[in-house]
Design a protein around this motif. Structure first.
Motif, mmCIF file in Angstrom:
data_model
loop_
_atom_site.group_PDB
_atom_site.id
_atom_site.type_symbol
_atom_site.label_atom_id
_atom_site.label_comp_id
_atom_site.label_asym_id
_atom_site.label_seq_id
_atom_site.Cartn_x
_atom_site.Cartn_y
_atom_site.Cartn_z
ATOM 1 N N ILE A 161 0.821 -1.212 0.000
ATOM 2 C CA ILE A 161 0.000 0.000 0.000
ATOM 3 C C ILE A 161 0.859 1.268 0.000
ATOM 4 O O ILE A 161 1.741 1.420 0.832
ATOM 5 N N LEU A 162 0.608 2.135 -0.972
ATOM 6 C CA LEU A 162 1.355 3.393 -1.105
ATOM 7 C C LEU A 162 0.561 4.590 -0.593
ATOM 8 O O LEU A 162 1.104 5.507 0.000
ATOM 9 N N MET A 163 -0.740 4.595 -0.897
ATOM 10 C CA MET A 163 -1.578 5.752 -0.555
ATOM 11 C C MET A 163 -3.007 5.281 -0.309
ATOM 12 O O MET A 163 -3.513 4.470 -1.071
ATOM 13 N N VAL A 164 -3.603 5.796 0.751
ATOM 14 C CA VAL A 164 -4.974 5.397 1.055
ATOM 15 C C VAL A 164 -5.879 6.605 1.270
ATOM 16 O O VAL A 164 -5.425 7.677 1.642
ATOM 17 N N LEU A 165 -7.156 6.364 1.030
ATOM 18 C CA LEU A 165 -8.177 7.367 1.338
ATOM 19 C C LEU A 165 -9.288 6.677 2.128
ATOM 20 O O LEU A 165 -9.900 5.712 1.650
ATOM 21 N N ASP A 166 -9.519 7.161 3.316
ATOM 22 C CA ASP A 166 -10.562 6.636 4.199
ATOM 23 C C ASP A 166 -11.911 7.143 3.708
ATOM 24 O O ASP A 166 -12.123 8.362 3.653
ATOM 25 N N VAL A 167 -12.815 6.240 3.347
ATOM 26 C CA VAL A 167 -14.161 6.684 2.969
ATOM 27 C C VAL A 167 -15.234 6.156 3.922
ATOM 28 O O VAL A 167 -16.399 6.052 3.551
ATOM 29 N N TRP A 168 -14.825 5.818 5.141
ATOM 30 C CA TRP A 168 -15.831 5.587 6.187
ATOM 31 C C TRP A 168 -16.565 6.917 6.416
ATOM 32 O O TRP A 168 -15.937 7.982 6.333
ATOM 33 N N VAL A 196 4.126 9.573 -0.568
ATOM 34 C CA VAL A 196 3.721 8.439 -1.402
ATOM 35 C C VAL A 196 4.928 7.959 -2.217
ATOM 36 O O VAL A 196 5.192 6.758 -2.335
ATOM 37 N N GLN A 197 5.653 8.931 -2.749
ATOM 38 C CA GLN A 197 6.878 8.628 -3.519
ATOM 39 C C GLN A 197 7.886 7.856 -2.650
ATOM 40 O O GLN A 197 8.486 6.878 -3.089
ATOM 41 N N LYS A 198 8.032 8.301 -1.400
ATOM 42 C CA LYS A 198 8.964 7.663 -0.465
ATOM 43 C C LYS A 198 8.552 6.212 -0.194
ATOM 44 O O LYS A 198 9.390 5.295 -0.202
ATOM 45 N N LYS A 199 7.263 5.994 0.014
ATOM 46 C CA LYS A 199 6.780 4.628 0.247
ATOM 47 C C LYS A 199 7.056 3.751 -0.976
ATOM 48 O O LYS A 199 7.426 2.578 -0.858
ATOM 49 N N PHE A 200 6.859 4.336 -2.150
ATOM 50 C CA PHE A 200 7.104 3.602 -3.396
ATOM 51 C C PHE A 200 8.586 3.237 -3.530
ATOM 52 O O PHE A 200 8.936 2.094 -3.826
ATOM 53 N N GLU A 201 9.466 4.202 -3.277
ATOM 54 C CA GLU A 201 10.924 3.958 -3.386
ATOM 55 C C GLU A 201 11.372 2.856 -2.429
ATOM 56 O O GLU A 201 12.197 2.029 -2.772
ATOM 57 N N GLU A 202 10.813 2.878 -1.204
ATOM 58 C CA GLU A 202 11.185 1.866 -0.210
ATOM 59 C C GLU A 202 10.788 0.463 -0.667
ATOM 60 O O GLU A 202 11.505 -0.500 -0.409
ATOM 61 N N ILE A 203 9.660 0.374 -1.349
ATOM 62 C CA ILE A 203 9.185 -0.936 -1.812
ATOM 63 C C ILE A 203 10.007 -1.451 -2.994
ATOM 64 O O ILE A 203 10.403 -2.613 -3.024
#
Ligand code: MN
Length: 206
Positions: A161-168, A196-203
């Motif tokens: 998971i890189l980016m999330v949006l809570d729609v509760w 988001v970019q940082k999470k992607f690079e780490e993966i």
């Protein structure tokens, strides 16, 4: 000797409660973080406590029920943690990602606008409570969008998971009443693409 084990903790926000306005008011964000996110932290720890207690007493725990409680509450804990990291005050957020993530989104979706459209469709069409998530599939090394129901249903184990949006509804009801599409539209102004970019690079470097 007593063994000390880590437990879940509510992570602090990297910005003030009022700093994401007008996307989220101070009241909306405060309640979401200190009540809802905190409840999943407490729920996850309560499930762990049940296991600890049963082990200490040498009795059986209700493994099936506890596994479900853990899935729901740890899912809630982790998704909210990522959600807060994915956001930033306007001025430090919004626009579209550059770098390798920007390239990957263009390659997969054809354009950033097309990605945004599909992500919005996923977010607005969640039945009941859930999340839209930009993920990276480790199987085929392609970005994809996941629609999560509750905090833990339809989760693909191969997707990071890189980016999330809570729609509760609890994420937007004070600010947007029942108007989820308005909330989803406003979200884009506060996406912290650097995170988001940082999470992607780490993966992808692993
Ligand atoms: Mn929430």
């Amino acid at each position: 000797m007593e063994i000390t084990k880590k437990v879940y903790q509510l992570p602090p926000l990297r910005y003030g409660y009022g700093d994401l306005a007008p996307f989220l008011t101070e009241e909306q964000l405060t309640i979401h973080h200190t009540k809802h996110h905190a409840a999943y932290v407490a729920g996850a720890n309560a499930a762990l406590d049940k296991l600890e207690k049963a082990r200490k007493e040498g009795v059986d725990a209700d493994q099936k029920a506890i596994a479900k409680e853990l899935s729901f509450n740890v899912g809630g804990y982790m998704l909210h943690k990522k959600f807060w990291e994915n956001l930033a005050p306007a001025g430090k957020a919004g626009g579209s990602p550059g770098g390798r993530l920007g390239d990957e989104l263009n390659k997969e979706f054809g354009s950033f606008e097309r990605f945004k459209k599909e992500f919005t469709q996923v977010a607005t069409s969640v039945e009941g409570s859930g999340w839209a998530a930009l993920t990276y599939c480790m199987g085929v090394e392609r970005p994809m969008i996941m629609q999560i129901e509750k905090h833990n249903v339809n989760v693909n184990p191969g997707h990071k998971i890189l980016m999330v949006l809570d729609v509760w509804e609890h994420a937007y009801d004070l600010d947007y009443k029942n108007l989820r599409p308005k909330y989803v539209e406003a979200f884009w102004n506060n996406v912290n693409w650097d995170d988001v970019q940082k999470k992607f690079e780490e993966i992808v470097k692993k």
